[in-house]
Design a protein around this motif. Sequence first.
Motif, PDB file in Angstrom:
ATOM      1  N   SER A 936       0.861  -1.078  -0.077  1.00  0.00           N
ATOM      2  CA  SER A 936      -0.067   0.049  -0.076  1.00  0.00           C
ATOM      3  C   SER A 936       0.809   1.225   0.033  1.00  0.00           C
ATOM      4  CB  SER A 936      -0.911  -0.065   1.411  1.00  0.00           C
ATOM      5  OG  SER A 936      -1.631   1.309   1.271  1.00  0.00           O
ATOM      6  N   ILE A 937       1.883   1.189   0.772  1.00  0.00           N
ATOM      7  CA  ILE A 937       2.885   2.324   0.690  1.00  0.00           C
ATOM      8  C   ILE A 937       3.522   2.601  -0.468  1.00  0.00           C
ATOM      9  CG2 ILE A 937       5.104   3.123   1.577  1.00  0.00           C
ATOM     10  CD1 ILE A 937       4.351   1.764   4.363  1.00  0.00           C
ATOM     11  N   LYS A 938       3.798   1.501  -1.137  1.00  0.00           N
ATOM     12  CA  LYS A 938       4.254   1.728  -2.486  1.00  0.00           C
ATOM     13  C   LYS A 938       3.477   2.213  -3.761  1.00  0.00           C
ATOM     14  CE  LYS A 938       6.968  -1.106  -6.018  1.00  0.00           C
ATOM     15  NZ  LYS A 938       7.586  -2.275  -6.363  1.00  0.00           N
ATOM     16  N   ILE A 939       2.325   1.965  -3.481  1.00  0.00           N
ATOM     17  CA  ILE A 939       1.278   2.559  -4.361  1.00  0.00           C
ATOM     18  C   ILE A 939       1.048   4.180  -4.114  1.00  0.00           C
ATOM     19  CG2 ILE A 939      -1.185   2.469  -5.094  1.00  0.00           C
ATOM     20  CD1 ILE A 939      -1.102  -0.491  -4.520  1.00  0.00           C
ATOM     21  N   LYS A 940       0.978   4.350  -2.908  1.00  0.00           N
ATOM     22  CA  LYS A 940       0.803   5.699  -2.520  1.00  0.00           C
ATOM     23  C   LYS A 940       1.955   6.601  -2.875  1.00  0.00           C
ATOM     24  CE  LYS A 940      -2.976   4.998   0.965  1.00  0.00           C
ATOM     25  NZ  LYS A 940      -3.232   5.245   2.322  1.00  0.00           N
ATOM     26  N   SER A 941       3.094   5.932  -2.838  1.00  0.00           N
ATOM     27  CA  SER A 941       4.386   6.558  -2.819  1.00  0.00           C
ATOM     28  C   SER A 941       4.430   7.050  -4.561  1.00  0.00           C
ATOM     29  CB  SER A 941       5.537   5.648  -2.638  1.00  0.00           C
ATOM     30  OG  SER A 941       5.655   5.454  -1.151  1.00  0.00           O
TER      31      SER A 941
END
Length: 985
Positions: A936-941
């Motif tokens: 999820s962090i990767k997508i938002k990043s």
Amino acid sequence: MAQISANWMGSIPMAATRSKNRKHTVTAMATVVVSAYKGVIESVLAKLKDLMTGDKCTNLIAGVSSKDILFLRDELPAINALLKKLEDADELDPQAKNWRNQAREIAYDIEDCIDDFSNNVECVDAKASFLDKASHFLKTCRAHLEAAWQIKELKSRLKEINERRKRYKVEDCISNTNSAIVDPRISAFYKEAANLVGLDSPKRELTKMVLDEGKYLKVMSIVGFGGLGKTTLASQVYREVGGQFNCHKAFVSVSQKPDMVRLLTSVLLQLKQHPPSHACGVQDLINILREYLLDKRYFIVVDDLWDVPSWNIVACAFPQNNQYSRVMITTRNGDVARACSSDHGCIHNMKPLSESDSRKLFFNRIFGSEDDCPSHLKEVSFHILKKCGGLPLAIVTVASVLACHPTRLKEQWEYVRSSLSTIEVFRKSTLEDLIHILELSYKSLPHHLKACFLYLGAYPEDCVINKSELVKRWVAEGFVSTHTGQDVWIIAESYFNELVNRSMIQLPYKDYYNEVSYCRVHDMMLDMILRKCKEDNFISVIHDPHAAAEVQDKIRRLTINLNGAEDDTMAMTVTRQISQVRSLALFGGSKWIPPLLEFKFLRVLFLEFFLREMIIDLTGINQLSQLRYLKVECKECLLDGDIPSQLSIMLPGQIRRLQYLETLELPWVSDCSIPSISDIVDLPRLSHLVLRQHKGGLPDGIGKVKSLHTLHGFNLPMSSLENIYGLGELINLTDLSLHCGKRRPESTTFGWMAALIGSLEKHSNLKGFSVRSSSSCCADALSSWVSPPFLNLEQFDILDWTFSRIPKWISHLHSLRDLAIGAKHILQEDVDMLGTRLPFLVHLSLRMFPGGPTKERRILISGSTGFSALRFFCLDSGRMSCLEFGVGAMPRLRRLLLGLDPREWDKATPAGLDHLPCLEEIRVLTASTGEEGSESIKIKSEQIKEVFQEVSNSLLSPPAFNLLPRFRSLSDHVNCCKMNMETFK
């Protein structure tokens, strides 16, 4: 023989007395006056005086008449006075030079003799065993014999030198020269120097070439004689267009003997790519660079390229593509320029300044403008400018000499004119002519600056020199006079400022820092320095340790520049000529360490390694009793502050024998093996102690080390309350940096915080204070001050601690240049206070914790808010919509660092980024993808990257944008960001 033995027996208690009086000796040594001949004779005189103090000399050195030592003491001042006069002479004949060299060498030999004797007769420990005492007695006997023989030989040599002086009639070689006075208008010079006289047109021309429509790789060459301003022009173009290449840009210098591994590694780091942690060769680095740049639009400047073979290697790292990539090189060699720009390239030939630009540069340096030049100096000025031939370096150098004569006498200017040879810019003798101009600036230096200036020859070509490091080495070498009673470190900094004022050294970051913290030496100036060093046997530079065996003369100061050599099995034969080295600097090393125990007279030891993972064994340095300065540097860590070092150093179990040690700096060492750290409290001269987050607490008795000016790296919670309170006894402390790691079982935050506050309240002279912490800590106890005790504070970094509100007393710190602070609530009035009450603030880092009043408010930074000097701003907040830049906000801001958590991001960017006219880069820190919920962090990043990149590209002058994972603390990212604010000249 029996009589001699009796004298020896009687002398042992005297040796004990001498050891007890070492502090007196240190004080006497600190007050010597530095001479033209590098301070050595004054140092010898002080030691001879100390040797004669108290009882008769025959009781101190058996077999030596007091008349022998008195003879040395009485003859040396006359020789020193003559040496000063010789140094002022325009030219010396070979006989006078020979006599000068002999006089210099005997002064060194006398000092070495005294130091060796003092070391060998030190007092034996009262608790020592019978065998140890007997061994010490025999050692003392031998020391007396050797010293007696050496002093008699030195007396004989000194008599012969005096006889030669009379035969050679050395005094007849002396001619008077004009002395120089310090120019007090240093700030005006830098303001005018930044105008870059005569470069507007070529800058526009090259900028147009870089940004043209050609989509294939283009190589542009700037060619011209040294001193014409090639590097300055290239750096200006780089600044102008670099932002349009995002982060795919680099500026590197090659030098005459290029270290390709270091050069290519520097390119990688400037491209924000981490090189392999293991040692790798040129081919590996080229492959990494080609793979990374293959589909990128990049701009690389290769400065000071000397030959075609070097270009053939470097060029392999720059792949041909159709992304509008550009490479720019500067060179003195037309053949090199043609070879580089043969395909899809162009060549720009540098020309001398026009007559009008020459006048502008010349008169601005001296008077501020041509209109302010007195009429009686105009004619001679035009003659001087004609002889400078339009060379900017020559014009600035000569103007700096003249600017140091506030009386503006025509005779002084006529003398400078007659000293110059006419320069024809492109004839073969141009180099010699320009060096003649540079030598004129050297001769104009006061005696106390000449040794300091020549010492710059100890650093490699293109090296960016840290001012703090340099002045500490000057002090350790004995170049800094304290006869005025001022603090020696303040005087040393004034020497540095004088050299800057006289344009003898350059400022690599002059557009960024208010205070000069770094310098570099123009390569032509360095050539002149090295020639003078060789002539005076002041510094010797070698590139291969094997070459040391071929040295014929005694070497007093040695620099070994290995250029990144990977052979860790190199051998160094230490001959008598090498063994008397008193200053040793190693640059570009991998794993090889010189045989340190062979250098018993060593005072300064500087070791620079290029690998961040290695073990350095320094357990034998406690035998170097004269050591004053020790620093171990990791060059790769300096180039890339993001990656932690695994540099480990083994130090001896006891270091109390290093009684003269002033500086111990191990800033990049991850593990410092010091079995008995408490030993430092027994070092009476220790002034600067820098470690890297040492696991242990403050050593017991730290309050006794009154000489400390700098203290870095100790763990607060592991320190006893007594030792934390002891910090308050360090009356000379100006720079304190601590950290909070593992704590003692009985330690409490309230306890050590109260002790720290009590100590800080005693430090009115503190200029720098910082604390690192692995976990958040409430700092509200510090908010109780109405007015802070340290009103001269310049750097205050407690970003890892948390206040409820920013303390009001911070507004009293009017000298503050660097502030890093975190608070639960930061309001508009707090920001206004910082901007308007702290006029010299250059770095500002704010951490805003979620849930405070700012959640529903927006902080506006506009022209009325202040921050007129700010270059770097960091904001750590989950919500970017809380920040807005208005018209006139932060007019000099160059780098913006934003920290946010993707899970709390409000899908906004700070408003008003178009009101930041000088913004060059935006960095955004997000959570590490190694954390929980990494997908999820990767997508938002990726969403963050898209939004910020779009906003960045929409600005009139798009800044570079870089998205980084927060794999270390915010403080570490901030420091890394500030360290590499400038990667080019």
